[in-house]
Design an enzyme around this catalytic site. Structure first.
Site, PDB file in Angstrom:
ATOM      1  CE  LYS A  28      38.208  45.148  36.843  1.00 50.27           C
ATOM      2  NZ  LYS A  28      38.926  46.373  36.414  1.00 50.27           N
TER       3      LYS A  28
HETATM    4  C1  LIG Z   1      39.747  47.165  37.209  1.00 51.78           C
HETATM    5  C2  LIG Z   1      40.677  48.100  36.536  1.00 51.78           C
HETATM    6  C3  LIG Z   1      41.806  48.646  37.199  1.00 51.78           C
HETATM    7  C4  LIG Z   1      42.092  48.376  38.659  1.00 51.78           C
HETATM    8  O1  LIG Z   1      42.469  47.042  38.900  1.00 51.78           O
HETATM    9  P1  LIG Z   1      42.473  46.458  40.387  1.00 51.78           P
HETATM   10  O2  LIG Z   1      42.753  45.017  40.245  1.00 51.78           O
HETATM   11  O3  LIG Z   1      41.085  46.728  40.935  1.00 51.78           O
HETATM   12  O4  LIG Z   1      43.510  47.194  41.159  1.00 51.78           O
HETATM   13  C5  LIG Z   1      42.658  49.457  36.470  1.00 51.78           C
HETATM   14  N1  LIG Z   1      42.423  49.752  35.170  1.00 51.78           N
HETATM   15  C6  LIG Z   1      41.351  49.261  34.509  1.00 51.78           C
HETATM   16  C7  LIG Z   1      41.145  49.652  33.086  1.00 51.78           C
HETATM   17  C8  LIG Z   1      40.433  48.419  35.149  1.00 51.78           C
HETATM   18  O5  LIG Z   1      39.370  47.932  34.477  1.00 51.78           O
END
Ligand SMILES: *Cc1c(COP(=O)(O)O)cnc(C)c1O
Length: 463
Positions: A112
């Site tokens: 993120k």
């Molecule tokens: C947010 C997240 C996901 C999922 O990602 P999306 O874009 O919501 O599909 C997977 N793994 C981790 C570690 C995350 O923080």
């Protein structure tokens, strides 16, 4: 470049307007009216460039007139300067034909950071131009909140308040939210669970008087600018493995469908992606949908890969918009049905369109742990539980001469309990943040009460 809503009934916006707005007024999600194309020559020319330069070339055509070249370049440079790896998103090989894209070298150790760091910078530039200040309020089960705080800490025109469920996030996640000392950062531990946090956040957005008074803004995963920043690493990975001269497939640990949808946009731009494979944990609404054609809500089952514990997958609406031939009315109808009945059937034509691009797999809790154990023995890679879900599904989808790239979405040290249970190894934090457990924490315990929360935010924000 104009942005339209997936439900077809909201104002058409520019890039920066869509970024500041988040959710469209008709309840839909913003998407570009048409996707800019990159020719095979332009893709080939990305080989050997820095991550930042690729980011600029991929993102620029989507930004229209919103940001000058210098503004965008500056935002990208500042966004990735704090990453712990010069490649930003390095690739490692797991097995013949199977690669891991490490997206966890950012300041909060999850993918993120790639998007949140960029939009923090772009928000600041835009707000300065407009002479505006805003209040970002977010709800988090862990990763989004820490990434948002890290991205917005110390920015002049933004206050950031993050609601997390008291006692229900990992210690690393909590400390990443409570140790930044800047005055514009406010970590709020709410007496309740994640649904309560999200519920109160929604209440604030629906309380228009409060919303306008504090200039409320959101940065959750439906924000188009976040999706866009994630398109970049599909290009860097594919080009490193031979694109545009060779096709590539990706497997993505998926929750809200933001990350994998960025892969779809890369494909629409012209990157030769053969398959996008959705990897889910036991919260498998997307896997069930692709398998059965019914998109059906089910309660959330807590798992060891908590960032993928979702009931419905918000960005999937964007995939449906494409699968239904960009028919906003049809999408709006599906979403109404979802609200009224908790599910809907995808039309045969749309299901075929989805299956042409996406495949899927579901991984149980035991299989997730087993994969962490097995992968350490097989390749020496220590995986976080989310990445393990991806790797298991990725292995099952390696086929022929097309390389498979599985996205590693978090660092194992962010989820040490699950990793230790599977391997006996407690993964250490990277040296650059080894003092996380010594830094002092600053957090406000808050009741699960709208009026109290609004009063606190009004008082704390630096007008
Ligand atoms: C947010 C997240 C996901 C999922 O990602 P999306 O874009 O919501 O599909 C997977 N793994 C981790 C570690 C995350 O923080």
């Amino acid at each position: 470049m104009r942005y339209i809503s997936t439900r077809g009934a909201a104002p058409v916006l520019t890039f920066s307007e869509a970024m500041l707005t988040g959710l469209a007024r008709d309840g839909g999600l913003y998407v570009p009216e048409s996707v800019p194309q990159m020719s095979a020559d332009e893709i080939a020319a990305l080989a050997g460039l820095s991550y930042e330069e690729v980011a600029f070339r991929v993102m620029k055509p989507f930004c229209g007139e919103s940001f000058s070249d210098d503004e965008l370049k500056g935002a990208i440079a500042r966004a990735y300067a704090g990453f712990g790896h010069v490649a930003r998103a390095p690739l490692v090989q797991l097995a013949p034909g199977h690669f891991l894209l490490e997206l966890f070298h950012g300041p909060t150790l999850a993918f993120k950071d790639f998007a949140m760091q960029v939009i923090g910078q772009l928000f600041q530039i835009e707000l300065e131009k407009q002479g505006r200040k805003i209040t970002i309020v977010g709800a988090t089960s862990g990763d989004t909140g820490s990434a948002a705080i890290e991205a917005f800490r110390g920015l002049d025109n933004v206050d950031v308040f993050i609601l997390f469920p008291h006692g229900r996030v990992s210690e690393v996640q909590r400390r990443q939210m409570t140790t930044p000392s800047e005055a514009n950062v406010h970590a709020l531990a709410l007496d309740g669970d994640f649904d309560d946090c999200q519920g109160r956040l929604k209440d604030m957005f629906n309380h228009f008087e409060f919303r306008d008074e504090v200039g409320l803004a959101g940065v959750n995963s439906i924000n188009w600018a976040r999706v866009l920043a994630q398109v970049v690493y599909y290009f860097t990975a594919a080009v490193a493995l031979g694109a545009p001269h060779r096709k590539i497939s990706f497997t993505v640990p998926t929750g809200n469908f933001g990350d994998i949808f960025a892969g779809f946009i890369a494909r629409e731009m012209g990157l030769p992606i053969e398959q996008l494979v959705i990897a889910t944990n036991q919260n498998d609404i997307l896997h069930r949908c692709l398998t059965t054609g019914r998109y059906e809500m089910d309660g959330v089952k807590p798992s060891i890969s908590p960032s993928m514990d979702i009931q419905i997958s918000s960005n999937f609406e964007r995939a449906l918009f494409w699968a239904y031939g960009k028919d906003g009315k049809a999408v709006a109808q599906l979403m109404d049905e979802m609200k009224a009945k908790g599910g809907f059937a995808v039309s045969q034509g749309a299901l075929e369109a989805l299956r042409e691009i996406y495949a899927s797999g579901r991984v149980s809790e035991q299989e997730t742990s087993l994969t962490i154990t097995e992968e350490l023995a097989r390749s020496g890679e220590l995986l976080c539980p989310h990445s393990a879900v991806g790797v298991r599904v990725g292995h099952a989808h390696v086929s022929g001469a097309t390389p498979m790239v599985t996205l590693a979405t978090a660092h194992p040290a962010k989820f040490p309990d699950a990793v230790e249970a599977a391997t006996g190894i407690r993964p250490p934090l990277p040296p650059r943040m080894a003092d996380l457990f010594e830094r002092s924490e600053r957090v406000t315990r808050v009741p699960n009460d709208l009026a109290a929360l609004e009063a606190l935010i009004t008082e704390r924000r630096r007008a």
